[in-house]
Design an enzyme around this catalytic site. Sequence first.
Site, PDB file in Angstrom:
ATOM      1  N   ASN A   9      49.347 -17.514  31.842  1.00  0.00           N
ATOM      2  CA  ASN A   9      48.507 -16.460  32.427  1.00  0.00           C
ATOM      3  C   ASN A   9      49.113 -15.131  32.006  1.00  0.00           C
ATOM      4  O   ASN A   9      50.122 -14.700  32.560  1.00  0.00           O
ATOM      5  CB  ASN A   9      48.498 -16.607  33.957  1.00  0.00           C
ATOM      6  CG  ASN A   9      47.753 -15.466  34.628  1.00  0.00           C
ATOM      7  OD1 ASN A   9      47.103 -14.655  33.964  1.00  0.00           O
ATOM      8  ND2 ASN A   9      47.846 -15.399  35.952  1.00  0.00           N
ATOM      9  N   TRP A  10      48.478 -14.514  31.012  1.00  0.00           N
ATOM     10  CA  TRP A  10      49.047 -13.265  30.481  1.00  0.00           C
ATOM     11  C   TRP A  10      48.893 -12.105  31.462  1.00  0.00           C
ATOM     12  O   TRP A  10      49.501 -11.049  31.275  1.00  0.00           O
ATOM     13  CB  TRP A  10      48.337 -12.885  29.177  1.00  0.00           C
ATOM     14  CG  TRP A  10      48.660 -13.761  28.007  1.00  0.00           C
ATOM     15  CD1 TRP A  10      49.445 -14.894  28.003  1.00  0.00           C
ATOM     16  CD2 TRP A  10      48.227 -13.570  26.653  1.00  0.00           C
ATOM     17  NE1 TRP A  10      49.509 -15.421  26.732  1.00  0.00           N
ATOM     18  CE2 TRP A  10      48.771 -14.630  25.882  1.00  0.00           C
ATOM     19  CE3 TRP A  10      47.429 -12.623  26.020  1.00  0.00           C
ATOM     20  CZ2 TRP A  10      48.532 -14.751  24.513  1.00  0.00           C
ATOM     21  CZ3 TRP A  10      47.199 -12.745  24.652  1.00  0.00           C
ATOM     22  CH2 TRP A  10      47.746 -13.800  23.906  1.00  0.00           C
ATOM     23  N   LYS A  11      48.058 -12.263  32.473  1.00  0.00           N
ATOM     24  CA  LYS A  11      47.753 -11.155  33.396  1.00  0.00           C
ATOM     25  C   LYS A  11      47.308  -9.931  32.569  1.00  0.00           C
ATOM     26  O   LYS A  11      46.674 -10.102  31.539  1.00  0.00           O
ATOM     27  CB  LYS A  11      48.946 -10.872  34.311  1.00  0.00           C
ATOM     28  CG  LYS A  11      49.422 -12.168  34.999  1.00  0.00           C
ATOM     29  CD  LYS A  11      50.392 -11.942  36.098  1.00  0.00           C
ATOM     30  CE  LYS A  11      50.794 -13.301  36.702  1.00  0.00           C
ATOM     31  NZ  LYS A  11      51.678 -13.194  37.843  1.00  0.00           N
ATOM     32  N   HIS A  93      43.516 -16.519  41.962  1.00  0.00           N
ATOM     33  CA  HIS A  93      44.927 -16.140  41.842  1.00  0.00           C
ATOM     34  C   HIS A  93      45.301 -15.246  43.023  1.00  0.00           C
ATOM     35  O   HIS A  93      44.503 -14.418  43.463  1.00  0.00           O
ATOM     36  CB  HIS A  93      45.165 -15.415  40.517  1.00  0.00           C
ATOM     37  CG  HIS A  93      46.617 -15.287  40.211  1.00  0.00           C
ATOM     38  ND1 HIS A  93      47.406 -14.328  40.797  1.00  0.00           N
ATOM     39  CD2 HIS A  93      47.436 -16.026  39.417  1.00  0.00           C
ATOM     40  CE1 HIS A  93      48.658 -14.477  40.370  1.00  0.00           C
ATOM     41  NE2 HIS A  93      48.699 -15.496  39.531  1.00  0.00           N
ATOM     42  N   GLU A  95      46.990 -12.669  43.193  1.00  0.00           N
ATOM     43  CA  GLU A  95      46.858 -11.232  42.930  1.00  0.00           C
ATOM     44  C   GLU A  95      45.415 -10.776  43.142  1.00  0.00           C
ATOM     45  O   GLU A  95      45.166  -9.653  43.586  1.00  0.00           O
ATOM     46  CB  GLU A  95      47.349 -10.927  41.499  1.00  0.00           C
ATOM     47  CG  GLU A  95      48.866 -11.049  41.411  1.00  0.00           C
ATOM     48  CD  GLU A  95      49.399 -11.396  40.036  1.00  0.00           C
ATOM     49  OE1 GLU A  95      48.638 -11.353  39.056  1.00  0.00           O
ATOM     50  OE2 GLU A  95      50.601 -11.730  39.950  1.00  0.00           O
ATOM     51  N   GLU A 164      50.795 -21.919  43.779  1.00  0.00           N
ATOM     52  CA  GLU A 164      51.611 -20.758  43.424  1.00  0.00           C
ATOM     53  C   GLU A 164      52.041 -20.052  44.707  1.00  0.00           C
ATOM     54  O   GLU A 164      51.302 -19.206  45.236  1.00  0.00           O
ATOM     55  CB  GLU A 164      50.808 -19.781  42.561  1.00  0.00           C
ATOM     56  CG  GLU A 164      50.363 -20.346  41.239  1.00  0.00           C
ATOM     57  CD  GLU A 164      50.185 -19.257  40.177  1.00  0.00           C
ATOM     58  OE1 GLU A 164      50.684 -19.449  39.071  1.00  0.00           O
ATOM     59  OE2 GLU A 164      49.592 -18.212  40.484  1.00  0.00           O
ATOM     60  N   GLY A 170      56.578 -13.758  40.013  1.00  0.00           N
ATOM     61  CA  GLY A 170      57.145 -12.551  39.420  1.00  0.00           C
ATOM     62  C   GLY A 170      58.405 -12.070  40.106  1.00  0.00           C
ATOM     63  O   GLY A 170      58.857 -10.946  39.876  1.00  0.00           O
ATOM     64  N   SER A 208      57.558 -18.054  38.753  1.00  0.00           N
ATOM     65  CA  SER A 208      58.875 -17.923  38.121  1.00  0.00           C
ATOM     66  C   SER A 208      59.320 -19.189  37.393  1.00  0.00           C
ATOM     67  O   SER A 208      60.507 -19.533  37.419  1.00  0.00           O
ATOM     68  CB  SER A 208      59.922 -17.486  39.160  1.00  0.00           C
ATOM     69  OG  SER A 208      59.589 -16.205  39.678  1.00  0.00           O
ATOM     70  N   GLY A 229      53.453 -17.179  34.172  1.00  0.00           N
ATOM     71  CA  GLY A 229      53.170 -15.760  34.008  1.00  0.00           C
ATOM     72  C   GLY A 229      54.103 -15.137  32.977  1.00  0.00           C
ATOM     73  O   GLY A 229      53.898 -15.256  31.769  1.00  0.00           O
ATOM     74  N   GLY A 230      55.155 -14.497  33.447  1.00  0.00           N
ATOM     75  CA  GLY A 230      56.062 -13.741  32.579  1.00  0.00           C
ATOM     76  C   GLY A 230      56.535 -14.509  31.348  1.00  0.00           C
ATOM     77  O   GLY A 230      56.573 -13.965  30.241  1.00  0.00           O
TER      78      GLY A 230
HETATM   79  P1  13P Z   1      55.403 -15.630  36.991  1.00  0.00           P
HETATM   80  O1  13P Z   1      55.617 -16.874  36.125  1.00  0.00           O
HETATM   81  O2  13P Z   1      55.598 -14.372  36.241  1.00  0.00           O
HETATM   82  O3  13P Z   1      56.174 -15.721  38.267  1.00  0.00           O
HETATM   83  O4  13P Z   1      53.852 -15.634  37.392  1.00  0.00           O
HETATM   84  C1  13P Z   1      53.295 -16.789  37.914  1.00  0.00           C
HETATM   85  C2  13P Z   1      51.840 -16.608  37.998  1.00  0.00           C
HETATM   86  O5  13P Z   1      51.353 -15.820  38.784  1.00  0.00           O
HETATM   87  C3  13P Z   1      50.999 -17.390  37.070  1.00  0.00           C
HETATM   88  O6  13P Z   1      49.655 -17.321  37.408  1.00  0.00           O
END
Ligand code: 13P
Length: 249
Positions: A9-11, A93, A95, A164, A170, A208, A229-230
Amino acid sequence: MRRKMVAGNWKMHGSLAANKVLLDALVAAPAPVCDVVVCVPGPYLAQAQGLLAGTAINLGAQDCSAHEQGPYTGEVSANMLRDFACGHVIVGHSERRASFCEDDSTVAIKAQRALDAGMTPIVCVGETLEQREHGQTEAVVGTQLDAVFMLLGQRIHQIVLAYEPVWAIGTGRTASPMQAQQVHAFIRQRAIRHHSNAVGIRLLYGGSVKPDNAAELFAQPDIDGGLIGGASLKAADFLAVVDAARFSA
Ligand code: 13P
């Protein structure tokens, strides 16, 4: 046996130049040991579609509208995503739940729209730190799941679920393999209770996930891969996480 899946997930990250470097590196790597999806920002769908065509890497999106079409300025429908060969779309998600006021019923409708458009929704659920500390994890996650299960009925085996925990996203503070497995087992039981055909539903862990913790997480009996994510923004890290999927339960 459930096939493992790792989705990036590149966000809201990327640029035409950076995406090309990242996707070229992913495509050049040896064939992945599991299903791999990259969920890119909307404006880059066409670029990613071109770079991934004919490869083992699947294209995904990060959200879709709860509406089918119409006067909804700024919205992108599931059918539009499908036009760009998107096979997957993340919905719900945390967010989006937190920053865009998406509630459980909106998330369920989005999942339904994705299925109707011929895509696999990756439906996210998870509790906040405060909810966990108050012992509400199963109640919160159960309520989030039930909204989706009730709307989708016997189609729930067609979706992917991602657990999640909000406190792990994050933050560098990942759930321990045991904590994650506990909630995954709960989610699978809840899904099976809703419909017996959900026994093989795929459950991803997100929060994470990094090259150094992925193998242990993915080795848990009810963890079928990850939503990353990251670590999905650097080819070497993402490929290492993908490779950790060889450690199956
Ligand atoms: P991180 O891997 O950066 O913690 O993000 C997880 C995430 O929200 C994937 O959708």
